[in-house]
Design an enzyme around this catalytic site. Structure first.
Site, short mmCIF file in Angstrom:
data_model
loop_
_atom_site.label_atom_id
_atom_site.label_comp_id
_atom_site.label_asym_id
_atom_site.label_seq_id
_atom_site.Cartn_x
_atom_site.Cartn_y
_atom_site.Cartn_z
N CYS A 170 11.66 -4.98 -6.05
CA CYS A 170 11.86 -4.09 -4.91
C CYS A 170 13.22 -3.42 -5.03
CB CYS A 170 11.77 -4.88 -3.61
SG CYS A 170 12.10 -3.91 -2.13
N CYS B 14 -1.33 1.18 -6.25
CA CYS B 14 -0.76 2.50 -6.50
C CYS B 14 0.62 2.53 -5.83
CB CYS B 14 -1.69 3.56 -5.94
SG CYS B 14 -1.23 5.23 -6.37
N CYS C 259 11.59 -7.60 2.61
CA CYS C 259 12.36 -6.65 3.42
C CYS C 259 11.47 -5.67 4.21
CB CYS C 259 13.35 -5.86 2.56
SG CYS C 259 12.59 -4.65 1.45
N CYS D 114 6.95 -4.72 0.75
CA CYS D 114 7.67 -5.90 0.29
C CYS D 114 7.64 -6.96 1.37
CB CYS D 114 9.11 -5.51 -0.07
SG CYS D 114 10.13 -6.92 -0.55
#
Length: 160
Positions: free
Chosen positions: A76, A148, A127, A124
């Site tokens: 991330c 995607c 976060c 994510c």
């Protein structure tokens, strides 16, 4: 002419998105990594902020990660949580980095109606940053899934 006007009105009506149709991430969920909008803006590029924090989408074929074939891990861009492994990446031809699976537990899912129909959004799990969407048109010889992902929401760490 009247039939054309009726068809146009129906198309317009069914394609409009009201805020009642939209369902985003659970606003009450507290993520391990939380920051103020100002903190995110100071940490992320304008494009990364738009995608990760405002659920935007980058232009297709604009990410250098789309054609990255190195061995490594994708993390991330907001909090460095490992999200995808290079061995699960494939060229979907869509213009965005695509994977047939995520690292279990590090990617969370919700439903959005931004285009007027249900799509599975990925973000994510650490976060809450928006990553992209998952579809059921991936490689049939593996999972059948196509994650995607906006390349700007990722950073790549090559294997040494």
């Amino acid at each position: 002419m009247n039939k054309l006007l009726i068809v146009f009105t129906c198309v317009l009506f069914f394609n409009c998105n009201s805020s009642a149709q939209k369902q985003t991430k659970d606003a009450t969920k507290v993520y391990k990594v939380t920051k103020t909008e100002a903190q995110w803006k100071s940490q992320l590029s304008e494009k990364a902020f738009y995608v990760l924090r405002q659920a935007g989408t980058e232009r297709p074929f604009s990410s250098p990660l789309n054609k990255n074939y190195q061995s490594g891990i994708y993390i991330c861009a907001g909090c460095k949580t490992p999200l995808f492994k290079s061995e699960h990446k494939f060229d979907s031809g869509t213009g965005w980095p695509s994977f047939d699976r995520e690292i279990q537990g590090n990617v969370a899912f919700s439903t959005d109606y931004d285009l007027g129909y249900a799509r599975t959004e990925e973000h994510c799990a650490t976060c809450g940053g928006h990553l992209g969407h998952v579809f059921n048109d991936g490689p049939t010889d593996t999972t059948g899934k196509r994650h995607c992902i906006n390349g700007v929401s990722l950073k790549f760490l090559p294997n040494n």
